[in-house]
Design a protein around this motif. Structure first.
Motif, PDB file in Angstrom:
ATOM      1  N   ALA A 344      52.793  35.662  44.716  1.00  0.00           N
ATOM      2  CA  ALA A 344      52.630  35.003  46.016  1.00  0.00           C
ATOM      3  C   ALA A 344      53.228  33.598  46.002  1.00  0.00           C
ATOM      4  CB  ALA A 344      51.154  34.947  46.397  1.00  0.00           C
ATOM      5  N   LEU A 345      53.088  32.894  44.879  1.00  0.00           N
ATOM      6  CA  LEU A 345      53.703  31.573  44.751  1.00  0.00           C
ATOM      7  C   LEU A 345      55.219  31.678  44.878  1.00  0.00           C
ATOM      8  CD1 LEU A 345      51.563  30.130  41.821  1.00  0.00           C
ATOM      9  CD2 LEU A 345      51.676  29.188  44.133  1.00  0.00           C
ATOM     10  N   ALA A 346      55.796  32.711  44.238  1.00  0.00           N
ATOM     11  CA  ALA A 346      57.246  32.908  44.299  1.00  0.00           C
ATOM     12  C   ALA A 346      57.704  33.182  45.728  1.00  0.00           C
ATOM     13  CB  ALA A 346      57.656  34.053  43.375  1.00  0.00           C
ATOM     14  N   GLN A 347      56.848  33.844  46.526  1.00  0.00           N
ATOM     15  CA  GLN A 347      57.197  34.156  47.911  1.00  0.00           C
ATOM     16  C   GLN A 347      56.811  33.045  48.885  1.00  0.00           C
ATOM     17  OE1 GLN A 347      55.969  38.096  49.196  1.00  0.00           O
ATOM     18  NE2 GLN A 347      56.125  38.926  47.124  1.00  0.00           N
ATOM     19  N   ARG A 348      56.260  31.951  48.350  1.00  0.00           N
ATOM     20  CA  ARG A 348      55.804  30.813  49.155  1.00  0.00           C
ATOM     21  C   ARG A 348      54.754  31.221  50.183  1.00  0.00           C
ATOM     22  NH1 ARG A 348      58.342  26.274  48.268  1.00  0.00           N
ATOM     23  NH2 ARG A 348      57.631  25.356  50.222  1.00  0.00           N
ATOM     24  N   ALA A 349      53.929  32.182  49.803  1.00  0.00           N
ATOM     25  CA  ALA A 349      52.794  32.562  50.650  1.00  0.00           C
ATOM     26  C   ALA A 349      51.647  31.585  50.418  1.00  0.00           C
ATOM     27  CB  ALA A 349      52.349  33.983  50.321  1.00  0.00           C
ATOM     28  N   GLN A 350      50.801  31.425  51.414  1.00  0.00           N
ATOM     29  CA  GLN A 350      49.601  30.620  51.236  1.00  0.00           C
ATOM     30  C   GLN A 350      48.644  31.372  50.321  1.00  0.00           C
ATOM     31  OE1 GLN A 350      47.285  30.036  54.789  1.00  0.00           O
ATOM     32  NE2 GLN A 350      46.059  28.389  53.912  1.00  0.00           N
ATOM     33  N   ILE A 351      47.944  30.644  49.466  1.00  0.00           N
ATOM     34  CA  ILE A 351      47.017  31.265  48.522  1.00  0.00           C
ATOM     35  C   ILE A 351      45.639  30.652  48.710  1.00  0.00           C
ATOM     36  CG2 ILE A 351      46.448  31.635  46.081  1.00  0.00           C
ATOM     37  CD1 ILE A 351      49.460  31.468  45.518  1.00  0.00           C
ATOM     38  N   ASP A 352      44.649  31.509  48.854  1.00  0.00           N
ATOM     39  CA  ASP A 352      43.267  31.062  48.997  1.00  0.00           C
ATOM     40  C   ASP A 352      42.414  31.851  48.011  1.00  0.00           C
ATOM     41  OD1 ASP A 352      41.000  29.832  49.809  1.00  0.00           O
ATOM     42  OD2 ASP A 352      41.018  30.559  51.872  1.00  0.00           O
ATOM     43  N   VAL A 353      42.044  31.208  46.912  1.00  0.00           N
ATOM     44  CA  VAL A 353      41.187  31.849  45.917  1.00  0.00           C
ATOM     45  C   VAL A 353      39.740  31.594  46.316  1.00  0.00           C
ATOM     46  CG1 VAL A 353      40.567  31.996  43.489  1.00  0.00           C
ATOM     47  CG2 VAL A 353      42.940  31.593  44.138  1.00  0.00           C
ATOM     48  N   LEU A 354      38.966  32.660  46.405  1.00  0.00           N
ATOM     49  CA  LEU A 354      37.630  32.586  46.993  1.00  0.00           C
ATOM     50  C   LEU A 354      36.552  32.344  45.929  1.00  0.00           C
ATOM     51  CD1 LEU A 354      37.948  35.682  49.376  1.00  0.00           C
ATOM     52  CD2 LEU A 354      38.658  33.307  49.784  1.00  0.00           C
ATOM     53  N   TYR A 355      35.767  31.277  46.162  1.00  0.00           N
ATOM     54  CA  TYR A 355      34.612  30.997  45.308  1.00  0.00           C
ATOM     55  C   TYR A 355      33.322  30.987  46.118  1.00  0.00           C
ATOM     56  CZ  TYR A 355      38.043  29.902  41.763  1.00  0.00           C
ATOM     57  OH  TYR A 355      39.080  29.999  40.872  1.00  0.00           O
ATOM     58  N   ASP A 356      33.444  30.968  47.432  1.00  0.00           N
ATOM     59  CA  ASP A 356      32.271  31.070  48.297  1.00  0.00           C
ATOM     60  C   ASP A 356      31.724  32.496  48.224  1.00  0.00           C
ATOM     61  OD1 ASP A 356      30.675  29.915  50.753  1.00  0.00           O
ATOM     62  OD2 ASP A 356      31.397  31.905  51.358  1.00  0.00           O
ATOM     63  N   ASP A 357      30.419  32.638  47.960  1.00  0.00           N
ATOM     64  CA  ASP A 357      29.818  33.968  47.759  1.00  0.00           C
ATOM     65  C   ASP A 357      29.960  34.857  48.990  1.00  0.00           C
ATOM     66  OD1 ASP A 357      29.091  33.408  45.162  1.00  0.00           O
ATOM     67  OD2 ASP A 357      27.081  32.704  45.698  1.00  0.00           O
ATOM     68  N   LYS A 358      29.759  34.286  50.167  1.00  0.00           N
ATOM     69  CA  LYS A 358      29.875  35.075  51.385  1.00  0.00           C
ATOM     70  C   LYS A 358      31.290  35.598  51.562  1.00  0.00           C
ATOM     71  CE  LYS A 358      29.171  34.855  56.397  1.00  0.00           C
ATOM     72  NZ  LYS A 358      28.776  33.980  57.550  1.00  0.00           N
ATOM     73  N   ALA A 359      32.279  34.752  51.310  1.00  0.00           N
ATOM     74  CA  ALA A 359      33.682  35.166  51.449  1.00  0.00           C
ATOM     75  C   ALA A 359      34.042  36.202  50.390  1.00  0.00           C
ATOM     76  CB  ALA A 359      34.585  33.949  51.336  1.00  0.00           C
ATOM     77  N   ARG A 360      33.548  36.036  49.172  1.00  0.00           N
ATOM     78  CA  ARG A 360      33.882  36.962  48.087  1.00  0.00           C
ATOM     79  C   ARG A 360      33.371  38.371  48.369  1.00  0.00           C
ATOM     80  NH1 ARG A 360      31.091  35.864  43.640  1.00  0.00           N
ATOM     81  NH2 ARG A 360      32.373  37.349  42.457  1.00  0.00           N
ATOM     82  N   ARG A 361      32.241  38.476  49.058  1.00  0.00           N
ATOM     83  CA  ARG A 361      31.681  39.809  49.348  1.00  0.00           C
ATOM     84  C   ARG A 361      32.586  40.626  50.264  1.00  0.00           C
ATOM     85  NH1 ARG A 361      26.589  37.003  49.190  1.00  0.00           N
ATOM     86  NH2 ARG A 361      26.677  36.587  51.438  1.00  0.00           N
ATOM     87  N   VAL A 362      33.452  39.957  51.009  1.00  0.00           N
ATOM     88  CA  VAL A 362      34.354  40.652  51.933  1.00  0.00           C
ATOM     89  C   VAL A 362      35.552  41.249  51.192  1.00  0.00           C
ATOM     90  CG1 VAL A 362      35.895  40.329  53.919  1.00  0.00           C
ATOM     91  CG2 VAL A 362      33.659  39.172  53.861  1.00  0.00           C
ATOM     92  N   VAL A 363      36.001  40.567  50.150  1.00  0.00           N
ATOM     93  CA  VAL A 363      37.272  40.900  49.494  1.00  0.00           C
ATOM     94  C   VAL A 363      37.040  41.742  48.248  1.00  0.00           C
ATOM     95  CG1 VAL A 363      39.263  39.902  48.294  1.00  0.00           C
ATOM     96  CG2 VAL A 363      38.421  38.867  50.413  1.00  0.00           C
ATOM     97  N   ASP A 364      37.786  42.839  48.145  1.00  0.00           N
ATOM     98  CA  ASP A 364      37.704  43.721  46.986  1.00  0.00           C
ATOM     99  C   ASP A 364      38.764  43.323  45.954  1.00  0.00           C
ATOM    100  OD1 ASP A 364      37.144  45.763  45.247  1.00  0.00           O
ATOM    101  OD2 ASP A 364      38.079  47.336  46.451  1.00  0.00           O
TER     102      ASP A 364
END
Length: 374
Positions: A344-364
């Motif tokens: 994703a860095l190579a493609q210059r995409a935005q990156i959001d690494v999730l540490y919030d518990d509520k947000a993490r429950r959404v993402v597999d």
């Protein structure tokens, strides 16, 4: 070796990044390590346990690869060098993250204290993986932290690598007179031609309030001018007492939405390091809110085909160049996530690494918001 400072100067950071970026791919091997050092990572040496596990994983991978004995020894030596560095707590910076680049063959060992990294990861390649460093300054931008009371204001520019104080503002001398002090204050007011008694005391306090508001308006105007000179990515206000947020109503609408919040800082005693630490804490709180917003966007966008969820689906979207924003679970150790971040860095995409518990429950593991539908 002594402990690293909490931050390095912008000039030193740029010089280090330029040295790393100038290393061309070759037969040599380079170990790249990005490590989070937030308080929860430092508790009971969790950062060291995490790093030891990653080193063991890489050593096991090396044993399965068809590398020469010389290559395996060179990589193992660089991995041990990184691990030995972390085994000495005094080596850790006060910052919330660190990056290390090591290569026995190149006689390279570069250490950079950082405000944050996307996630803790360890990689071995034929060149340093510096895309995250190159994007950090642009992603972080410039934060303006204003520390003030009713008599003066100090302005700090906080960047990814440094905190620098700009020229400040001083209030009028009467603002420093303090409270109304009976007989002595009446004598001062009499010499100034100010009526004595309760009316004089009332007028005095009215004047103090008016001068405070003038100073707050001047602070707001200075913030507006600074943002015109160099667009800001965020504003933090620091003070003590009941007037901590007093400048906010004076802010121009163009900059009002940039305010992250208010922190407790003494305008007389705050050091650049203290200002930087408090600013980064508030920025981290704002990041948790961004994480929840992105996770909600995945839930809303997936049914319409504007988002994908899951490692396999996200990797497929990355391979097609569809990913606008990559969401990664910050606590999932699947090695494919690290590879996705680098892609994703190579493609210059935005990156959001999730540490919030509520947000993490959404993402597999991984998810993405897409530039276009397949």
């Amino acid at each position: 070796m002594s402990a690293l400072p909490a931050a390095i100067t912008e000039q030193d950071a740029q010089a280090a990044i330029a040295r790393l970026a100038a290393i061309e791919p070759g037969r040599h091997w380079v170990v790249t390590c990005y490590l989070k050092l937030e308080p929860r990572d430092r508790t009971r040496g969790k950062y060291l346990i995490k790093m030891k596990n990653r080193v063991r994983e890489h050593e096991a991978q090396l044993a399965r690869q068809g590398l020469s004995h010389e290559d395996r020894e060179a990589i193992a030596s660089s991995l041990r060098q990184v691990l030995e560095y972390f085994e000495e707590p005094n080596h850790l910076p006060r910052s919330r993250a660190i990056a290390i680049f090591a290569s026995r063959e190149l006689n390279l060992f570069e250490v950079l204290p950082l405000p944050h990294v996307h996630r803790s990861r360890l990689a071995v390649d034929h060149q340093p993986l510096v895309r995250e460093l190159l994007g950090l300054e642009e992603e972080f931008g410039t934060l303006l932290t204003v520390v003030y009371d009713r008599t003066a204001a100090r302005f700090f520019e906080v960047t990814a690598y440094d905190a620098v104080e700009r020229p400040g503002l001083a209030g009028l001398e009467v603002s420093r007179a303090g409270k109304f002090h009976g007989g002595h204050q009446r004598q001062v007011m009499a010499r100034a031609g100010t009526p004595s008694g309760s009316a004089g005391e009332h007028n005095y306090h009215q004047r103090i309030r008016a001068e405070k508001q003038r100073l707050y308006a001047q602070i707001a105007d200075r913030i507006f001018q600074i943002n015109r000179e160099k667009p800001l990515s965020g504003i933090v206000l620091g003070s003590i007492g009941v007037d901590a947020g007093a400048v906010i109503p004076h802010l121009h609408t163009y900059v009002h939405d940039l305010v992250f919040g208010v922190v407790k800082l003494s305008p007389k005693q705050a050091t650049p390091a203290e200002v930087r630490d408090a600013t980064l804490v508030l920025r981290e709180e704002r990041e948790r809110a961004w994480e929840r917003a992105h996770a909600d966007a995945v839930k809303d966008g997936a049914p319409q085909g504007w988002a994908v969820n899951g490692i396999a689906a996200t990797l497929k979207a990355l391979s097609r160049g569809q990913v606008r924003t990559l969401l990664a679970d910050g606590h999932d150790d699947d090695s494919r996530i690290d590879e996705a971040v680098e892609d994703a860095l190579a493609q210059r995409a935005q990156i959001d690494v999730l540490y919030d518990d509520k947000a993490r429950r959404v993402v597999d593991g991984l998810a993405a918001l897409l530039r276009f539908r397949a």
